[in-house]
Scaffold this motif. Sequence first.
Motif, PDB file in Angstrom:
ATOM      1  N   SER A 266       0.841  -1.203   0.000  1.00 23.41           N
ATOM      2  CA  SER A 266       0.000   0.000   0.000  1.00 23.41           C
ATOM      3  C   SER A 266       0.874   1.251   0.000  1.00 23.41           C
ATOM      4  O   SER A 266       1.999   1.251   0.502  1.00 23.41           O
ATOM      5  CB  SER A 266      -0.936   0.027   1.214  1.00 23.41           C
ATOM      6  OG  SER A 266      -0.209   0.165   2.423  1.00 23.41           O
ATOM      7  N   LEU A 267       0.337   2.294  -0.584  1.00 26.61           N
ATOM      8  CA  LEU A 267       0.962   3.607  -0.571  1.00 26.61           C
ATOM      9  C   LEU A 267      -0.085   4.600  -0.109  1.00 26.61           C
ATOM     10  O   LEU A 267      -1.069   4.854  -0.803  1.00 26.61           O
ATOM     11  CB  LEU A 267       1.482   3.986  -1.964  1.00 26.61           C
ATOM     12  CG  LEU A 267       1.995   5.413  -2.144  1.00 26.61           C
ATOM     13  CD1 LEU A 267       3.100   5.729  -1.145  1.00 26.61           C
ATOM     14  CD2 LEU A 267       2.496   5.630  -3.564  1.00 26.61           C
ATOM     15  N   THR A 268       0.132   5.139   1.086  1.00 24.49           N
ATOM     16  CA  THR A 268      -0.787   6.106   1.677  1.00 24.49           C
ATOM     17  C   THR A 268      -0.129   7.476   1.667  1.00 24.49           C
ATOM     18  O   THR A 268       1.036   7.610   2.032  1.00 24.49           O
ATOM     19  CB  THR A 268      -1.137   5.713   3.124  1.00 24.49           C
ATOM     20  OG1 THR A 268      -1.720   4.401   3.126  1.00 24.49           O
ATOM     21  CG2 THR A 268      -2.127   6.691   3.735  1.00 24.49           C
ATOM     22  N   THR A 269      -0.873   8.476   1.245  1.00 26.42           N
ATOM     23  CA  THR A 269      -0.366   9.844   1.239  1.00 26.42           C
ATOM     24  C   THR A 269      -1.323  10.755   1.981  1.00 26.42           C
ATOM     25  O   THR A 269      -2.528  10.517   2.019  1.00 26.42           O
ATOM     26  CB  THR A 269      -0.187  10.372  -0.198  1.00 26.42           C
ATOM     27  OG1 THR A 269      -1.438  10.272  -0.901  1.00 26.42           O
ATOM     28  CG2 THR A 269       0.876   9.591  -0.934  1.00 26.42           C
ATOM     29  N   VAL A 270      -0.764  11.789   2.577  1.00 21.77           N
ATOM     30  CA  VAL A 270      -1.564  12.861   3.178  1.00 21.77           C
ATOM     31  C   VAL A 270      -1.339  14.088   2.298  1.00 21.77           C
ATOM     32  O   VAL A 270      -0.232  14.625   2.252  1.00 21.77           O
ATOM     33  CB  VAL A 270      -1.161  13.135   4.628  1.00 21.77           C
ATOM     34  CG1 VAL A 270      -2.053  14.224   5.213  1.00 21.77           C
ATOM     35  CG2 VAL A 270      -1.270  11.860   5.467  1.00 21.77           C
ATOM     36  N   THR A 271      -2.367  14.500   1.607  1.00 24.11           N
ATOM     37  CA  THR A 271      -2.249  15.564   0.617  1.00 24.11           C
ATOM     38  C   THR A 271      -2.665  16.900   1.214  1.00 24.11           C
ATOM     39  O   THR A 271      -3.794  17.045   1.680  1.00 24.11           O
ATOM     40  CB  THR A 271      -3.133  15.255  -0.605  1.00 24.11           C
ATOM     41  OG1 THR A 271      -2.720  14.006  -1.170  1.00 24.11           O
ATOM     42  CG2 THR A 271      -3.023  16.344  -1.648  1.00 24.11           C
ATOM     43  N   PRO A 272      -1.778  17.892   1.209  1.00 20.22           N
ATOM     44  CA  PRO A 272      -2.159  19.219   1.710  1.00 20.22           C
ATOM     45  C   PRO A 272      -3.045  19.946   0.709  1.00 20.22           C
ATOM     46  O   PRO A 272      -2.677  20.119  -0.454  1.00 20.22           O
ATOM     47  CB  PRO A 272      -0.806  19.921   1.878  1.00 20.22           C
ATOM     48  CG  PRO A 272       0.102  19.257   0.887  1.00 20.22           C
ATOM     49  CD  PRO A 272      -0.370  17.838   0.763  1.00 20.22           C
ATOM     50  N   ILE A 273      -4.222  20.337   1.153  1.00 17.35           N
ATOM     51  CA  ILE A 273      -5.145  21.088   0.304  1.00 17.35           C
ATOM     52  C   ILE A 273      -5.037  22.569   0.629  1.00 17.35           C
ATOM     53  O   ILE A 273      -4.782  23.400  -0.242  1.00 17.35           O
ATOM     54  CB  ILE A 273      -6.585  20.575   0.489  1.00 17.35           C
ATOM     55  CG1 ILE A 273      -6.654  19.088   0.103  1.00 17.35           C
ATOM     56  CG2 ILE A 273      -7.563  21.396  -0.344  1.00 17.35           C
ATOM     57  CD1 ILE A 273      -7.971  18.435   0.398  1.00 17.35           C
ATOM     58  N   THR A 274      -5.240  22.894   1.909  1.00 14.92           N
ATOM     59  CA  THR A 274      -5.009  24.245   2.407  1.00 14.92           C
ATOM     60  C   THR A 274      -4.187  24.129   3.681  1.00 14.92           C
ATOM     61  O   THR A 274      -3.808  23.034   4.089  1.00 14.92           O
ATOM     62  CB  THR A 274      -6.329  24.978   2.700  1.00 14.92           C
ATOM     63  OG1 THR A 274      -6.970  24.352   3.838  1.00 14.92           O
ATOM     64  CG2 THR A 274      -7.281  24.937   1.507  1.00 14.92           C
ATOM     65  N   ARG A 275      -3.951  25.252   4.347  1.00 15.21           N
ATOM     66  CA  ARG A 275      -3.184  25.214   5.595  1.00 15.21           C
ATOM     67  C   ARG A 275      -3.951  24.563   6.736  1.00 15.21           C
ATOM     68  O   ARG A 275      -3.351  24.216   7.755  1.00 15.21           O
ATOM     69  CB  ARG A 275      -2.765  26.641   5.974  1.00 15.21           C
ATOM     70  CG  ARG A 275      -1.631  27.178   5.130  1.00 15.21           C
ATOM     71  CD  ARG A 275      -1.319  28.628   5.459  1.00 15.21           C
ATOM     72  NE  ARG A 275      -0.082  29.061   4.830  1.00 15.21           N
ATOM     73  CZ  ARG A 275       0.027  29.425   3.557  1.00 15.21           C
ATOM     74  NH1 ARG A 275      -1.060  29.410   2.794  1.00 15.21           N
ATOM     75  NH2 ARG A 275       1.185  29.795   3.050  1.00 15.21           N
ATOM     76  N   THR A 276      -5.239  24.401   6.590  1.00 11.91           N
ATOM     77  CA  THR A 276      -6.046  23.814   7.661  1.00 11.91           C
ATOM     78  C   THR A 276      -6.828  22.596   7.189  1.00 11.91           C
ATOM     79  O   THR A 276      -7.706  22.122   7.900  1.00 11.91           O
ATOM     80  CB  THR A 276      -7.028  24.850   8.231  1.00 11.91           C
ATOM     81  OG1 THR A 276      -7.883  25.323   7.175  1.00 11.91           O
ATOM     82  CG2 THR A 276      -6.287  26.017   8.854  1.00 11.91           C
ATOM     83  N   GLN A 277      -6.503  22.087   6.024  1.00  9.70           N
ATOM     84  CA  GLN A 277      -7.241  20.944   5.489  1.00  9.70           C
ATOM     85  C   GLN A 277      -6.294  20.057   4.700  1.00  9.70           C
ATOM     86  O   GLN A 277      -5.452  20.530   3.938  1.00  9.70           O
ATOM     87  CB  GLN A 277      -8.382  21.420   4.585  1.00  9.70           C
ATOM     88  CG  GLN A 277      -9.254  20.301   4.044  1.00  9.70           C
ATOM     89  CD  GLN A 277     -10.322  20.814   3.093  1.00  9.70           C
ATOM     90  OE1 GLN A 277     -10.273  21.964   2.657  1.00  9.70           O
ATOM     91  NE2 GLN A 277     -11.282  19.976   2.757  1.00  9.70           N
TER      92      GLN A 277
END
Length: 371
Positions: A266-277
Amino acid sequence: MPELDLPQRQATDTLMLTGFWYRALPADRVHRDQLHKATLLEIPLVIGRDREGRPFALRDTCPHRGMPLNSGKFDGENLECPYHGWQFDVHNGQCQLIPSLTSDQTMKVDRIYAGSYPCEEQDHFIWVYISDPGPQGAGFAKPAEAPEPAPQIEKFSDKYKLAYLQAEMPVSIDHGIIGLMDPAHGPFVHQAWWWRTRHSIHEKRKNFEPIPNGFRMAAHTPSSNSAPYKLLRLYADADSISTTIDFVLPNMRTETIRAGKYWFSSLTTVTPITRTQCRIDVVAAWNLFRWVPFMPGLLKFVFAKFVEQDRHTMEMQAEGLKHNPHLMLIDDADRPAKWYFQLKAAHLESKRTGREMKHPMDGPVTLKWRS
C-alpha cells in the motif's frame, strides 16, 4: 527529573513542501474532454484529459485577467478562457491565440504561459508535480519539469488487484502526517472484534533505520493478536510473514507484507489542500485471495473502516486545535513524529543553503512502546 525525560513541546506549522509529486484526483473521476477542479497546497488547478486520454494540470487562473479556466471551452487540445477567448495548450500552458489582437499587432503570443504542472497517471490516481515557486513574472514562465516520475506502489507479481480510498481531514498537513505514522493510537481508535481490542495492548519493540528523505520500520512479524494476521498465516501457509513500513517526505507511507508467494502493498499519502485541510489517500495492491470474488470488497471495507475512524479522530482533534494549545511529543512512541519534523526542517535548510541534506538519524535505532 532529568530534562530529557520530560515530554517535549512541539509546535506544528502550516508550511507545505514544494518540489514534490502530490496525488490530485482519482483517475476514474477524470474523463476525456472534461475539466475538473482540484486544489493542492492552496493552488487552484484545472485537471483533465486530452483527446488521447493523457492527463494534464493547469493553474486554474488565466494569466490575462485571472479568470478561472475551468469554466472555459476545451477542444481536447487547447483550453479557451471564457472571458476573452485566450487559448492555451493544456500540456505546457503556452498561449496559442489572443483573439483581440489585430493583424498589425506584433505581440509574441507564444511567450505567454498559463501556469502548467507535470502530470502523470499512476495506480488509479492523477499525480501533479508542484514545483518550487519561481521568480515573479506570472504569465511568462515556461513549465518546470519533474526530476523523477510520479511514485507508484511496489508490486511483486504481474497479476494483482488494486483499490483506493480517500477521506478529507480538517487539520493541517503536519497533524495529518503525524497521525498517519502514530503507532500508539491503534487500540483506542481502531477497535473492532475482527481486528483487536484495547485489552490486547502489549509492549512492542521495533527497529528503525534511516533511508533517503525518510525512515524505515525494518521488516518484522505483524502483530499476532490480530485476526487478519491469523487468517493470512493460514491462507499463505508460509513459514514467515514480514511487514516493512517506510515514511518518505513529503507525505508518503508505504507498507509491504510478504508471505511466501503472496504479498500486499500500500501507498498512503496525506495531501495538503489548504493550511487547515488535508486529505488521506490510500491505494493498495495485492495478490492475496485474488480469486475470491468478495475479497476486494472486504479489503476495501476494512480500509474504509480504518480511514473513517482516523477521519473522525482528526475531526475531533480539530476542535481542540482551534484554541492553539501547546503540544508535546514523548519518547519512544512519538519519535517517528519527531523525525518527521526534523526531516522537514533538514530538507528546507538544504534548499536554503544548497548543501546536502543532513539526515536527523545517525543510524539504526530500536524503539519501545505499548499498543
